[in-house]
Write an enzyme that holds these catalytic residues in place. Structure first.
Site, mmCIF file in Angstrom:
data_model
loop_
_atom_site.group_PDB
_atom_site.id
_atom_site.type_symbol
_atom_site.label_atom_id
_atom_site.label_comp_id
_atom_site.label_asym_id
_atom_site.label_seq_id
_atom_site.Cartn_x
_atom_site.Cartn_y
_atom_site.Cartn_z
ATOM 1 C CG LEU A 34 8.156 35.677 35.886
ATOM 2 C CD1 LEU A 34 7.048 37.010 35.492
ATOM 3 C CD2 LEU A 34 7.432 34.524 35.651
ATOM 4 N N GLY A 72 11.686 32.285 28.839
ATOM 5 C CA GLY A 72 10.690 31.453 28.349
ATOM 6 C C GLY A 72 9.328 31.836 28.797
ATOM 7 C CG HIS A 73 8.336 32.164 32.913
ATOM 8 N ND1 HIS A 73 9.451 32.223 33.497
ATOM 9 C CD2 HIS A 73 7.421 31.231 33.391
ATOM 10 C CE1 HIS A 73 9.405 31.219 34.482
ATOM 11 N NE2 HIS A 73 8.239 30.529 34.302
ATOM 12 C CD GLN A 87 2.758 21.877 33.926
ATOM 13 O OE1 GLN A 87 3.123 21.450 35.102
ATOM 14 N NE2 GLN A 87 3.187 23.076 33.542
ATOM 15 N NE ARG A 142 12.244 22.437 40.556
ATOM 16 C CZ ARG A 142 11.099 22.484 40.045
ATOM 17 N NH1 ARG A 142 10.669 22.727 38.542
ATOM 18 N NH2 ARG A 142 10.059 22.099 40.739
ATOM 19 C CG MET A 157 16.074 29.964 29.210
ATOM 20 S SD MET A 157 15.404 31.481 28.215
ATOM 21 C CE MET A 157 16.804 32.198 27.503
HETATM 22 P P1 AMP Z 1 6.693 27.718 35.629
HETATM 23 O O1 AMP Z 1 6.815 28.948 36.417
HETATM 24 O O2 AMP Z 1 7.905 26.647 35.554
HETATM 25 O O3 AMP Z 1 5.786 26.874 36.322
HETATM 26 O O4 AMP Z 1 6.454 27.680 34.035
HETATM 27 C C1 AMP Z 1 5.246 28.347 33.607
HETATM 28 C C2 AMP Z 1 4.960 28.088 32.246
HETATM 29 O O5 AMP Z 1 6.187 28.766 31.563
HETATM 30 C C3 AMP Z 1 4.838 26.952 31.975
HETATM 31 O O6 AMP Z 1 3.831 26.530 30.878
HETATM 32 C C4 AMP Z 1 6.233 26.296 31.457
HETATM 33 O O7 AMP Z 1 6.138 25.062 30.567
HETATM 34 C C5 AMP Z 1 6.613 27.742 30.483
HETATM 35 N N1 AMP Z 1 8.160 27.434 30.498
HETATM 36 C C6 AMP Z 1 8.778 27.375 31.518
HETATM 37 N N2 AMP Z 1 10.225 27.242 30.859
HETATM 38 C C7 AMP Z 1 9.977 27.599 29.679
HETATM 39 C C8 AMP Z 1 11.054 27.594 28.509
HETATM 40 N N3 AMP Z 1 12.395 27.647 28.582
HETATM 41 N N4 AMP Z 1 10.322 28.130 27.241
HETATM 42 C C9 AMP Z 1 9.104 28.216 27.185
HETATM 43 N N5 AMP Z 1 8.219 28.192 28.093
HETATM 44 C C10 AMP Z 1 8.747 27.830 29.286
#
Ligand code: AMP
Length: 279
Positions: free
Chosen positions: A33, A36-37, A154, A189, A186
């Site tokens: 996390l 962004g999360h 997505q 990866r 953010m």
């Molecule tokens: P992930 O853990 O990458 O599957 O992301 C989980 C959620 O967080 C998804 O809805 C992503 O779009 C969102 N997310 C990932 N990176 C960011 C970011 N930089 N800013 C806002 N939301 C994000």
């Protein structure tokens, strides 16, 4: 914060404990996390009685085994982030709880949005995304679902999933992309980038900004081509740079729909994606 690893216990807790008028805000994630999360969790916290987060690295959405194997895992820090954000429940299942024996794989009819960009470069990816989100939504039954604009395609796919599964809830909230100071979106990866590649990575955002700056004066295909050239010269292997309409991610034909620039490219095997609304 309560942590559930078993789907049946999570379900029993949610149906047993929660009076029906209370709302659940849900933030599905794959962990590692970052801020962004956190922004999604904060929005869920502000708008709901109960906040549920899931951390599950979903094997069925990875088309690259090495990417799945090396996906970052930072569970200790994740727990700190979740508690700091006021998350009530973490669902942290093993694979067998999400896909128990006898789980039947469905096909989700996603239409044209599954065939372009991420869909074209990651065969089966969006079927895997829908499979996991469909299952998680059935377990958590949220009123509000929080997703990041960072994964724009997505978001469109999950919106389509809600339509084809005839769900009136959850309501979808698409939250803005949070960026590092140098513009890099953010992403979990990013942790896998070498120090040198971390310096190069913001070029992905810079080329999108250049497209935005040039959109009124230059033809789209020239803007896309120079973005690909700039990324390639910087050391990226480019999957796509494309300007699309936001209705179905096809080439824009006129100003009737908002446009968006999207890009995906890898640095030494670490694949990054980003996008920028243009008007
Ligand atoms: P992930 O853990 O990458 O599957 O992301 C989980 C959620 O967080 C998804 O809805 C992503 O779009 C969102 N997310 C990932 N990176 C960011 C970011 N930089 N800013 C806002 N939301 C994000």
């Amino acid at each position: 914060m309560l942590i559930f690893k078993q789907a049946s216990l999570l379900q029993r807790h949610l149906t047993g404990v929660l009076p029906s008028q209370k709302t659940i805000g849900f933030v599905p994630t794959m962990g590692a996390l970052h801020a962004g999360h956190l922004s999604l969790l904060q929005k869920a916290r502000a708008q709901n009685d109960l906040v549920v987060c899931s951390i599950f690295v979903n094997p069925t959405q990875f088309n690259n085994p090495s990417d799945f194997l090396h996906y970052p895992k930072t569970i200790e820090q994740d727990l700190e982030v979740l508690m700091g954000a006021g998350c009530d429940i973490l669902f942290l299942p093993p694979v067998a709880e999400v896909y128990p024996e006898g789980h039947i794989k469905k096909h989700f009819d996603l239409g044209v949005i599954e065939t372009v960009l991420e869909g074209a470069h990651r065969p089966g990816h969006f079927q895997g995304v829908c499979e996991v989100v469909d299952r998680l939504l059935s377990l958590v039954t949220p009123h509000d679902l929080y997703l990041g604009q960072k994964d724009f395609q997505q978001c469109m796919v999950i919106n389509q999933l809600l339509t084809i599964t005839s769900r009136s809830l959850p309501q979808l909230h698409i939250c803005p992309t949070l960026r590092e100071e140098d513009g890099l979106a953010m992403s979990s990866r990013n942790l896998r980038l070498s120090m040198a590649d971390r310096q190069t990575a913001p070029t992905l955002y810079k080329v999108l900004e250049k497209i935005k700056a040039g959109i009124a004066a230059q033809p789209l295909n020239l803007l896309e081509q120079s973005a690909v050239q700039e990324l390639t010269s910087a050391g990226f292997v480019v999957d796509y740079v494309a300007v699309c309409n936001t209705r179905d991610l096809q080439k824009p034909t006129g100003p009737d729909q908002p446009w968006i620039a999207l890009a995906a490219a890898s640095l030494n095997g670490i694949r990054l994606i980003d996008n920028l609304p243009l008007n």
